[in-house]
Design a protein around this motif. Sequence first.
Motif, PDB file in Angstrom:
ATOM      1  N   GLY A 141       0.846  -1.191   0.000  1.00  0.00           N
ATOM      2  CA  GLY A 141       0.000   0.000   0.000  1.00  0.00           C
ATOM      3  C   GLY A 141       0.875   1.231   0.000  1.00  0.00           C
ATOM      4  N   LYS A 142       0.273   2.375  -0.146  1.00  0.00           N
ATOM      5  CA  LYS A 142       1.038   3.610  -0.184  1.00  0.00           C
ATOM      6  C   LYS A 142       1.658   3.882   1.181  1.00  0.00           C
ATOM      7  CE  LYS A 142      -1.373   6.060  -3.887  1.00  0.00           C
ATOM      8  NZ  LYS A 142      -2.106   7.296  -4.257  1.00  0.00           N
ATOM      9  N   ILE A 143       2.966   4.009   1.216  1.00  0.00           N
ATOM     10  CA  ILE A 143       3.653   4.244   2.480  1.00  0.00           C
ATOM     11  C   ILE A 143       3.262   5.585   3.083  1.00  0.00           C
ATOM     12  CG2 ILE A 143       5.677   5.161   1.270  1.00  0.00           C
ATOM     13  CD1 ILE A 143       5.548   3.383   4.700  1.00  0.00           C
ATOM     14  N   ASP A 144       2.837   6.526   2.249  1.00  0.00           N
ATOM     15  CA  ASP A 144       2.451   7.829   2.783  1.00  0.00           C
ATOM     16  C   ASP A 144       0.968   7.896   3.139  1.00  0.00           C
ATOM     17  OD1 ASP A 144       1.642   7.681   0.171  1.00  0.00           O
ATOM     18  OD2 ASP A 144       2.484   9.601  -0.456  1.00  0.00           O
ATOM     19  N   SER A 145       0.283   6.740   3.125  1.00  0.00           N
ATOM     20  CA  SER A 145      -1.101   6.713   3.578  1.00  0.00           C
ATOM     21  C   SER A 145      -1.134   6.649   5.098  1.00  0.00           C
ATOM     22  CB  SER A 145      -1.842   5.513   2.989  1.00  0.00           C
ATOM     23  OG  SER A 145      -1.303   4.307   3.485  1.00  0.00           O
ATOM     24  N   ASP A 146      -2.324   6.777   5.672  1.00  0.00           N
ATOM     25  CA  ASP A 146      -2.442   6.801   7.130  1.00  0.00           C
ATOM     26  C   ASP A 146      -2.195   5.442   7.765  1.00  0.00           C
ATOM     27  OD1 ASP A 146      -3.038   9.490   7.124  1.00  0.00           O
ATOM     28  OD2 ASP A 146      -5.211   9.159   7.017  1.00  0.00           O
ATOM     29  N   ASN A 147      -2.471   4.351   7.022  1.00  0.00           N
ATOM     30  CA  ASN A 147      -2.372   3.034   7.640  1.00  0.00           C
ATOM     31  C   ASN A 147      -1.942   1.962   6.634  1.00  0.00           C
ATOM     32  OD1 ASN A 147      -2.595   1.289   9.861  1.00  0.00           O
ATOM     33  ND2 ASN A 147      -4.640   0.641   9.232  1.00  0.00           N
ATOM     34  N   PRO A 148      -0.691   2.007   6.165  1.00  0.00           N
ATOM     35  CA  PRO A 148      -0.212   0.958   5.265  1.00  0.00           C
ATOM     36  C   PRO A 148      -0.075  -0.357   6.023  1.00  0.00           C
ATOM     37  CG  PRO A 148       1.612   2.334   5.946  1.00  0.00           C
ATOM     38  CD  PRO A 148       0.360   2.982   6.487  1.00  0.00           C
ATOM     39  N   THR A 149       0.094  -1.448   5.293  1.00  0.00           N
ATOM     40  CA  THR A 149       0.218  -2.765   5.915  1.00  0.00           C
ATOM     41  C   THR A 149       1.665  -3.239   5.864  1.00  0.00           C
ATOM     42  OG1 THR A 149      -2.043  -3.355   5.285  1.00  0.00           O
ATOM     43  CG2 THR A 149      -0.572  -5.156   5.878  1.00  0.00           C
ATOM     44  N   LEU A 150       2.165  -3.678   7.001  1.00  0.00           N
ATOM     45  CA  LEU A 150       3.516  -4.238   7.093  1.00  0.00           C
ATOM     46  C   LEU A 150       3.405  -5.747   7.255  1.00  0.00           C
ATOM     47  CD1 LEU A 150       6.624  -4.018   7.478  1.00  0.00           C
ATOM     48  CD2 LEU A 150       6.178  -3.680   9.927  1.00  0.00           C
TER      49      LEU A 150
ATOM     50  N   ARG B 135       0.589   5.005 -10.786  1.00  0.00           N
ATOM     51  CA  ARG B 135       1.557   3.946 -11.069  1.00  0.00           C
ATOM     52  C   ARG B 135       2.548   4.369 -12.147  1.00  0.00           C
ATOM     53  NH1 ARG B 135      -1.315  -1.984 -11.511  1.00  0.00           N
ATOM     54  NH2 ARG B 135      -1.720  -2.301  -9.287  1.00  0.00           N
ATOM     55  N   ILE B 136       2.020   4.960 -13.200  1.00  0.00           N
ATOM     56  CA  ILE B 136       2.874   5.373 -14.315  1.00  0.00           C
ATOM     57  C   ILE B 136       3.874   6.431 -13.863  1.00  0.00           C
ATOM     58  CG2 ILE B 136       2.888   6.595 -16.534  1.00  0.00           C
ATOM     59  CD1 ILE B 136       0.168   5.189 -17.110  1.00  0.00           C
ATOM     60  N   THR B 137       3.390   7.435 -13.139  1.00  0.00           N
ATOM     61  CA  THR B 137       4.251   8.521 -12.673  1.00  0.00           C
ATOM     62  C   THR B 137       5.337   8.002 -11.745  1.00  0.00           C
ATOM     63  OG1 THR B 137       2.451  10.121 -12.857  1.00  0.00           O
ATOM     64  CG2 THR B 137       4.307  10.726 -11.445  1.00  0.00           C
ATOM     65  N   ASN B 138       4.942   7.154 -10.800  1.00  0.00           N
ATOM     66  CA  ASN B 138       5.904   6.606  -9.840  1.00  0.00           C
ATOM     67  C   ASN B 138       6.966   5.763 -10.528  1.00  0.00           C
ATOM     68  OD1 ASN B 138       6.514   4.045  -7.872  1.00  0.00           O
ATOM     69  ND2 ASN B 138       6.401   5.950  -6.735  1.00  0.00           N
ATOM     70  N   THR B 139       6.564   4.983 -11.502  1.00  0.00           N
ATOM     71  CA  THR B 139       7.512   4.124 -12.212  1.00  0.00           C
ATOM     72  C   THR B 139       8.478   4.934 -13.059  1.00  0.00           C
ATOM     73  OG1 THR B 139       5.954   2.281 -12.268  1.00  0.00           O
ATOM     74  CG2 THR B 139       7.734   2.243 -13.885  1.00  0.00           C
ATOM     75  N   LEU B 140       7.972   5.944 -13.759  1.00  0.00           N
ATOM     76  CA  LEU B 140       8.835   6.739 -14.627  1.00  0.00           C
ATOM     77  C   LEU B 140       9.756   7.665 -13.841  1.00  0.00           C
ATOM     78  CD1 LEU B 140       6.435   7.604 -17.584  1.00  0.00           C
ATOM     79  CD2 LEU B 140       8.167   5.806 -17.426  1.00  0.00           C
ATOM     80  N   LYS B 141       9.423   7.907 -12.577  1.00  0.00           N
ATOM     81  CA  LYS B 141      10.323   8.679 -11.712  1.00  0.00           C
ATOM     82  C   LYS B 141      11.473   7.815 -11.207  1.00  0.00           C
ATOM     83  CE  LYS B 141       7.325  12.284  -9.757  1.00  0.00           C
ATOM     84  NZ  LYS B 141       6.658  12.757  -8.513  1.00  0.00           N
ATOM     85  N   ASN B 142      11.217   6.495 -11.125  1.00  0.00           N
ATOM     86  CA  ASN B 142      12.210   5.581 -10.560  1.00  0.00           C
ATOM     87  C   ASN B 142      12.395   4.336 -11.433  1.00  0.00           C
ATOM     88  OD1 ASN B 142      12.378   6.894  -7.680  1.00  0.00           O
ATOM     89  ND2 ASN B 142      10.197   6.614  -8.073  1.00  0.00           N
ATOM     90  N   PRO B 143      12.649   4.499 -12.734  1.00  0.00           N
ATOM     91  CA  PRO B 143      12.733   3.317 -13.606  1.00  0.00           C
ATOM     92  C   PRO B 143      13.873   2.380 -13.244  1.00  0.00           C
ATOM     93  CG  PRO B 143      13.518   5.282 -14.760  1.00  0.00           C
ATOM     94  CD  PRO B 143      12.892   5.752 -13.484  1.00  0.00           C
ATOM     95  N   LYS B 144      15.006   2.926 -12.808  1.00  0.00           N
ATOM     96  CA  LYS B 144      16.148   2.083 -12.462  1.00  0.00           C
ATOM     97  C   LYS B 144      15.814   1.214 -11.258  1.00  0.00           C
ATOM     98  CE  LYS B 144      21.081   2.223 -11.328  1.00  0.00           C
ATOM     99  NZ  LYS B 144      22.257   3.100 -11.086  1.00  0.00           N
ATOM    100  N   ARG B 145      15.196   1.806 -10.247  1.00  0.00           N
ATOM    101  CA  ARG B 145      14.821   1.062  -9.035  1.00  0.00           C
ATOM    102  C   ARG B 145      13.816  -0.037  -9.374  1.00  0.00           C
ATOM    103  NH1 ARG B 145      14.812   2.799  -3.647  1.00  0.00           N
ATOM    104  NH2 ARG B 145      14.043   1.170  -2.292  1.00  0.00           N
TER     105      ARG B 145
END
Length: 245
Positions: A114-123, A205-215
Amino acid sequence: MIMGFIGFGKVSRNLAELIDSDDVEFITSIEGRSDSTIENIDESKIEVLPTFKEVAAKSDILISATSPKAAADVAKAYGKFVSGIYLDLNNISLETTLEIDKHVKNLVDGAIIGKIDSDNPTLYISGKTASKLLFLDEFLDVKVISEKAGDVAVLKLLRSSYTKTLTALLIESFEIAQKHDLENEFFEIVSLTEGDDFKEKSLSRITNTLKNPKRKAEELEEIISCFDDGELIMVKSALEKLNQY
């Protein structure tokens, strides 16, 4: 309790914000860190020690959140100084997880879903000492999978094989739609079957991936390393796509 971070990107920064407790002290180091990481650390206002060796030795829980390629090297360099729990949150293969287990005393294999910057992600966590981290359930949703380090590694790679391959296809379809000046119509017609929030989630998803394609490509390489038996056709195609950026 002292919680240390090796790697202070989005995951570490948001964990430090989510775990809002007077009983937890956060530490890290800027040793060899980039300007952007140092800025993240400064803004978070956590205690900075001179070296990661000192961070490891002082931590009751040491969190490794670096990159798939660096995960094993980090464990080899600092795991021997950790007497408490070593929580690895990198998107790594089962093979890498088992290699890390050779260099740390109390490995807990973890994944934030889930989004780490959300209020309650799951670990999700697994390992012999995983249950000792259930106190974090006060700050985020914690699920212990098993006492076997590596189970979460397999699950997070299976999830990544699906999400990252799907995202590569989304990028490709979106790029074709743009060439035909039909991007809005593309999202509209697919939303009829995929739901009203399809456009919002897809663009994220697209934005996040294109910001970090190497990762993202590194994570796909871990999947191929872990599962490849000659059948990972779609994952390999997704890796080829991401390597274009």
